[in-house]
Every structure is written in structure tokens, then in C-alpha cells.
Design an enzyme around this catalytic site. Sequence first.
Site, PDB file in Angstrom:
ATOM      1  N   ASP A 285       0.862  -1.174   0.000  1.00 49.43           N
ATOM      2  CA  ASP A 285       0.000   0.000   0.000  1.00 49.43           C
ATOM      3  C   ASP A 285       0.906   1.234   0.000  1.00 49.43           C
ATOM      4  OD1 ASP A 285      -3.237   0.439   1.593  1.00 49.43           O
ATOM      5  OD2 ASP A 285      -2.154   1.752   0.194  1.00 49.43           O
ATOM      6  N   GLU A 466      15.975 -30.518 -37.472  1.00 50.21           N
ATOM      7  CA  GLU A 466      16.222 -30.624 -38.905  1.00 50.21           C
ATOM      8  C   GLU A 466      16.942 -31.919 -39.260  1.00 50.21           C
ATOM      9  OE1 GLU A 466      16.572 -25.793 -39.038  1.00 50.21           O
ATOM     10  OE2 GLU A 466      17.068 -26.895 -40.860  1.00 50.21           O
TER      11      GLU A 466
END
Length: 574
Positions: A285, A466
Site C-alpha cells: 500500500d 532438422e
Amino acid sequence: DYALYKDPKKPLNRRINDLMKKMTLEEKLGQMVQIERSVASPQVMSKYFIGSVLSGGGSVPTPQATPEVWVDMVNELQKGSLSTRLGIPMIYGIDGVHGHNNVYNATIFPHNVGLGATRDPQLVKRIGAATALEIRATGIPYTFAPTIAVCRDPRWGRCYESYSEDPSIVRAMTELIPGLQGDIPPNSPKGVPYLGGQDKVIACAKHYVGDGGTTTGINENNTIATWHQVMSIHMPAYFNSIIKGVSTVMVSYSSLNGVKMHANRDFVTGFLKKNLRFRGFVISDWQGIDRITSPPHANYTYSILAGVNAGIDMIMVPYNYTEFLDGLKFLVENNFVSMSRIDDAVKRILREHRELAREAVRKSLVLLKNGDSGHKPLLPLDKHAPKILVAGTHANDIGNQCGGWTIQWQGQSGNITSGTTILTGIKKTVDPKTEVVFSENPESSYVKENGFSYAVVVVGEVPYAETNGDSLNLTLPEPGPGIISNVCGSVRCVVVLITGRPVVIEPYLGQIDALVAAWLPGTEGQGVADVLFGDFGFTGRLPRTWFKTVDQLPMNVGDEHYDPLFPFGYGLTA
Ligand SMILES: OC[C@@H]1[C@@H](O)[C@H](O)[C@@H](O)c2nc(-c3ccccc3)cn21
């Protein structure tokens, strides 16, 4: 030039990790600071990397400012933040106590006590939606609402901000949160900070915890309460708020049994973050850490230390931000506050939704076998088994569970990034009394002699990308088959395959009780455990045909000769 963390197509946690790696200490600490509008400027935002700005009560750009004036002000400050090296946007926050109450001509709704009188949560939800719209119309994405205080003494000056003295009414009125933030989409995970759309704002459940229970209602004073009173009166609405996806929680000025909430690590970190697993950020706060001491600000270094280490992520300073930044930097550089605490705070402030990844993992799993004519189903696994074995090269390896294209092009086995391994997920899911033994590649004698109720075997392909992934035999790489044979030949087992594609599995199927295709699940291995133990059902269906032998290939659904081990679309439920 390309920046991964700015790429919305990239996995969310990779974006966070990419950004965190790039941030300097000053940039991280700046994210933890919220300053008041009156001391903010584009120059301050960029020089100190400020993460957030607020309008305190009544703090407006000009008297009776129009929405355009508000938007221009917010945009000017935002430009300052976006002009920094990493261009991290700032969050502007404002109180939406009963509508967009700082703004001239905004709709002002009845205060919460009146809304409690309506006993109409859906009305409150609609008020949230309207309030979000008006707040957003002024360019602001964050509001410090709802107050879910349970006011127990009307002598409290803020009692009208409380919906009721009855926690069940306050719990019901947390519907304001989906009104403000938007409804969590169906089947999406609960308990994850959520914001749905440009007409919604992030909310803030406050003030954590026990703000409405202070002695004789003295504001910011001490709440004396038993554990049961805390958990039955003041805490319940936080459960509802978190389940509804509240994005932030604000700490209370008050004390609980003499301990300042802003310095209360047991409740902020221990209960809210660990027990309730709150994933949003905790904000202080206004000068809340200053008020840890009496008089306030008497020892600001201690205030910073106690507040940040209690688990507060963002500090509503709100004026003297250099004093705060210098103080926190000193504490970090002298190891009074750990970098892990800073990183936790910054990640929460930057956080997107890892939970989304975990949900995706859960829904991707395909159950291919679960018992057979001779054996009853093994899944869902028993969380309360006395002792279980987890084995396999992919059980405790983030790199293996992520596969290629992770951190490096080819990916890499090992602890390559932050995340949850499948083993960790299993440990978090089973009964605390269940003994979980991990052995990557145990001998069959070891498996036979140790009284395991069952085993989870996690094996698969090592990361590739790949050409490196081209395979003519699609065999399960060693030591996978050997681990399956040693373990599943000795105790009931579920095999979880971590592969980028179907692999040869038919030869081992007879000795496997249950078989799960998990593909390449990524960092959120908890999602695998969620389904293995039945917290969520199996819903995945094969996206590819699972062949019997490679000489059948290519073989796809619809082919004239189609004799798969498991056909396209196959998937059991447990
Ligand atoms: O407006 C921001 C927050 C608000 O969200 C909290 O609910 C509330 O406790 C609060 N008190 C002050 C505040 C208190 C004293 C002097 C100046 C400001 C500021 N704020």
C-alpha cells in the site's frame, strides 16, 4: 532488430526468460517501483526504468480532466518507458473504489456496503465491467479493486468499502474481479492471473489480510485473531479471488496479532504465494513499507528489507523512488536481499501465463494403453502409494522434455532453462507421505527388491532439429528399451514417451501396463503429472498414425493399406 521477448508468437516463458537475461540489476529494480503521477515524467520513467505509476486519491492531470487529457498523460509517461533500452511498458494504476471515482463525469456506483445489501453478485460483476470500460477509456489498465475486507466493527473509517461483515457475502462479491478482468475462458486453468481484452483491466484484491478486523475498528491498527478466525472470516474471499484469476493482491497496513502485514513473510510468501500458489504480483500500500516502523520511515533500509523479503513484489513508494532504489540496490549488492527474490518479483510483474503451457501439456497427452484383458488399468496412478519408482533418461531433464529448438537450435539435454521436470511434477502431485525414488537406469534386481507399488518410466528421443532428426529406423534410442525391460519386467509400469513422432514401441508393448505419448511437452512437466494421477482426464487423440514397423512407412490415415499399431485419432480415457 529482432527481440525474442517482444515476439508474441514465441512461448511465453521463453519470452520472460529472454527478457530477464537481458535486464540489468537497475532495470529489474525499477520494475518493482510504483511512483505517484505527481513525481512522474517521461524522463524519470526512462532514467529509472520505473515499472508503474499510480494516481493516489484525487490525483488528476487537471481539474475535471477529460478522458482525452487522461489518455494523453498516460501515453506521455508510457513513451518514456518505451524509450528505454528494453522498452518494457509501464503499468498505470488507480483506485476504482466505486467506479472510476477520480475522474470527473465518471459513473460513481454505490459503495460496497450498499452492494452488499443487494445480495446480487451478478449486479456487482456488471458494475465491474462498466468500471473497467470507464477506466480503460482513460488509458489505464489497472485498478486497486475490489476491497474484500470483512469489516467486523463499523467504527472503522473504511467500513463502507467492505461488502459485509459476513465473509460469505464478501466471497460472493468477488464477482467484481471477472467483471473487471474478464471471465476466464472455459477449460482454462483457474488460479492464474488473467486479463481478457482491451476493455478490461487487471484487478487487485485488498488489503491482505485482516484489514477489517482491527481492534475497535482503528484504521491500520492491529487485528487480533485466531488462526480459525483468520481462515474463516478474513481469508476466504482471497481463495475466491485467486480462483477467479485476480492479477494482483495489495498488502494491508494493519498488523495481524502484532505482526505488520507488510513485513509478514509467513502470510505473504508462505501462505499466499506458496500455499495458495498465487501467481500474480503483490503490491504494497501507499508508503506501506515506511509504516512497518513507528514512527513511519524511522528506518527505511529496514522497511525495504522487511517488505521485499516478506514477498512484496511492487512497492507503492510513491514519492522518493531514488531513496527506495538506492536502498534496495544496497541490500541486493550486500546479499541482504537475494537475486532470486528480485527475479521472483520481476517475473511476476512481467509474467504471462506458464499455466497456459501446462494446460497445453495436459491436453496433448495421448493414452495408448491402460491395462489389457489380463490386467486391470494402472492409470490414474495412486497418489497415496507408499513407495514409487520414477525411472528413465527423460524423467528429470528439462532439455530432453523440450526437444530441439530450445535455447539452442538443436536443443540440449540437461538443465538448460527454468521449468518443471516430470519428476518434479510427480513429487508435487503425490501424497507427501509417498516415497518417490528416482533412478535413471536401474537394474531389474534393484526394481524387484525395493517394494515399489508401481513405476513411471519416462524415456524417448534426445533433442534434435532438422537433418539431425532424420531417422530410417525410428527406434527408441538406448537406453530406453533396456530401461523399459528392466523396470516393466519387474513391477507394474506406465511408460511415458518423450518423442517428436511415433517410434518403434510394438516389441515392448506386452510388458508395459500403460503407455502415454507425451510428445515434447516443454518446460511445464507438471501437466504430465496432472493427468497421470487423474487430476485431469486424458483427452488427447493421435495426430499421427502410430505404425507397427518402419517398413510400413509411409502410412497415413486414408491409405488403402492401413494396418497401424494405433490409428490416427486413437486415444483412450482413464
Ligand atoms: O490510493 C492508493 C491506495 C489505496 O489503493 C489503498 O486502498 C489505501 O489504503 C490507500 N491509502 C493511501 C494513502 C493513505 C494516506 C495518505 C496518502 C495516501 C493510498 N492508498
